[in-house]
Design an enzyme around this catalytic site. Sequence first.
Site, PDB file in Angstrom:
ATOM      1  CD  GLU A  54      -1.185  -1.769   1.939  1.00  0.00           C
ATOM      2  OE1 GLU A  54      -2.015  -3.260   2.716  1.00  0.00           O
ATOM      3  OE2 GLU A  54       0.076  -2.677   2.144  1.00  0.00           O
ATOM      4  CB  CYS A  87      -0.077   0.304   5.556  1.00  0.00           C
ATOM      5  SG  CYS A  87       0.904  -0.862   4.815  1.00  0.00           S
ATOM      6  NE  ARG A 210      20.411 -25.840  -8.334  1.00  0.00           N
ATOM      7  CZ  ARG A 210      20.379 -26.326  -7.860  1.00  0.00           C
ATOM      8  NH1 ARG A 210      21.205 -25.642  -6.604  1.00  0.00           N
ATOM      9  NH2 ARG A 210      20.036 -27.664  -7.766  1.00  0.00           N
ATOM     10  CD  GLU A 263      16.601 -30.014  -0.584  1.00  0.00           C
ATOM     11  OE1 GLU A 263      17.544 -30.424  -0.976  1.00  0.00           O
ATOM     12  OE2 GLU A 263      16.210 -28.692  -1.379  1.00  0.00           O
ATOM     13  N   GLY A 265      19.398 -35.858   4.702  1.00  0.00           N
ATOM     14  CA  GLY A 265      19.423 -37.466   4.875  1.00  0.00           C
ATOM     15  C   GLY A 265      18.310 -38.112   5.399  1.00  0.00           C
TER      16      GLY A 265
END
Length: 338
Positions: A54, A87, A210, A263, A265
Site C-alpha cells: 500500500e 499502512c 536456481r 531435504e 538424509g
Amino acid sequence: MTLNHTYYMSLAILEAQKGLGFTNPNPAVGAVIVKDGIIISTGFHAKAGEDHAERDAIKKASPEKLQGATLYSTLQPCCHHGKTPPCTDIIIQSGIKTVIYGSSDIDERVKDISDQILLSNGIEVISGILKNECDQINTIYFFNKQYKRPFIIMKAAMTLDGKIATQSNDSKWISNEKSRAIVQKIRSRINAIAVGGKTFQIDKPRLNCRLPGYEHKTIHKIVFSNTAEQLSNEIIINNELSNSSETFLQKCNENSIDSILVEGGSGVYTWFLENNLVDQLYLFYKPSFMGKGINICNTTTNEAIGQLNEFLIKDSQVIDNNLLLILERRDLKYSLEL
C-alpha cells in the site's frame, strides 16, 4: 461495480506474486490504486523490512490524484509499527476514500483494529473480494501466524522400495530433471532448508534456488549436526536443540523461520516424521527397486499398524517416468499450491 472490484483485485494479485518467496516471514501483498476507472498506481511488498504494498503504491502516485481514489489490496492493511510504519497512517494522510481488500489478516495487531481505524477516519472499507485467491498467496504466512511454527514440507526422491541412496550413499540422480525443477519451485517459496550433517558434508549441496530471478534469494541452511561450524546463513541443530520439537521450533522462531523444506538424509527425515512436524510431502519415485540401500525412514516407534500416521493423498502426477505423490497431514488447514 462487483465486476470492477474483481478485475482490479486480480491485478493486485499479480502484483503480490512478484514478491512471493522474498517477503518471508512477512506476507506477499499487492496493491492497485484506481480513480475514475483509471489505474493511477500499483505496488507490491518486495522484501521484509521494505515498504508494504500500500505504501509502495501510494508513494508512486502524485498527491492530487490520490484524493478520493480507491485502494485495492490483497491483504487487510496493517495498523501497527514494525520495521515499517502502519499502512493505515499513510492511507489516511493520502486522501484515499475507499479501501478494498481480499484477505483478512489474522495477526492480532491488525485483526478487528485496522478496519475500525480507517472507518473512524471516514474511509469506506470493503473486504473479501477474491478472498480465496488472495488467501492462497499467503498460505505460509497464515500458517505461521496461527500455529507459531514454520510450515514444513518434506521432499524425497526414492526407488519403489523406499531407498533414497545406495549403501555407498550414491543418490545422483534418482529423480529426473523435470522432477528436480519442481523442487526448485518449492525452494522459491520457503526461507529455510533442513539437511543432515552427513548429507551436508558428502553431497556439499548449494541449497539455493536456481530459478531465474531467485539466484540471490536468501535461504537459511538448517544443518542437523554436532560438529558442523556455523556460517552466515547456517543454523546448526545439535543434540540439545533436537532433543525435543519444542526446542527446535523455538530456535526457528528466534531466527524468523516461517517455512522449511526438509531435504534429508534418512536421519533427518525420521526425526521430522517422528515428531509429527511434516505438513506436506513431495515424494518422487523412480520406478526401480534398489534392494539394499538407505531407507527414507528408520523410525522404531511404530509397533502396530494402528499407530501409523496416515497422510492424505492430495495429488499424483507422472513426470517423465517419475511418479510424484503430494501428501498432506489430514488436519491441514492451509495448503501450499505452487
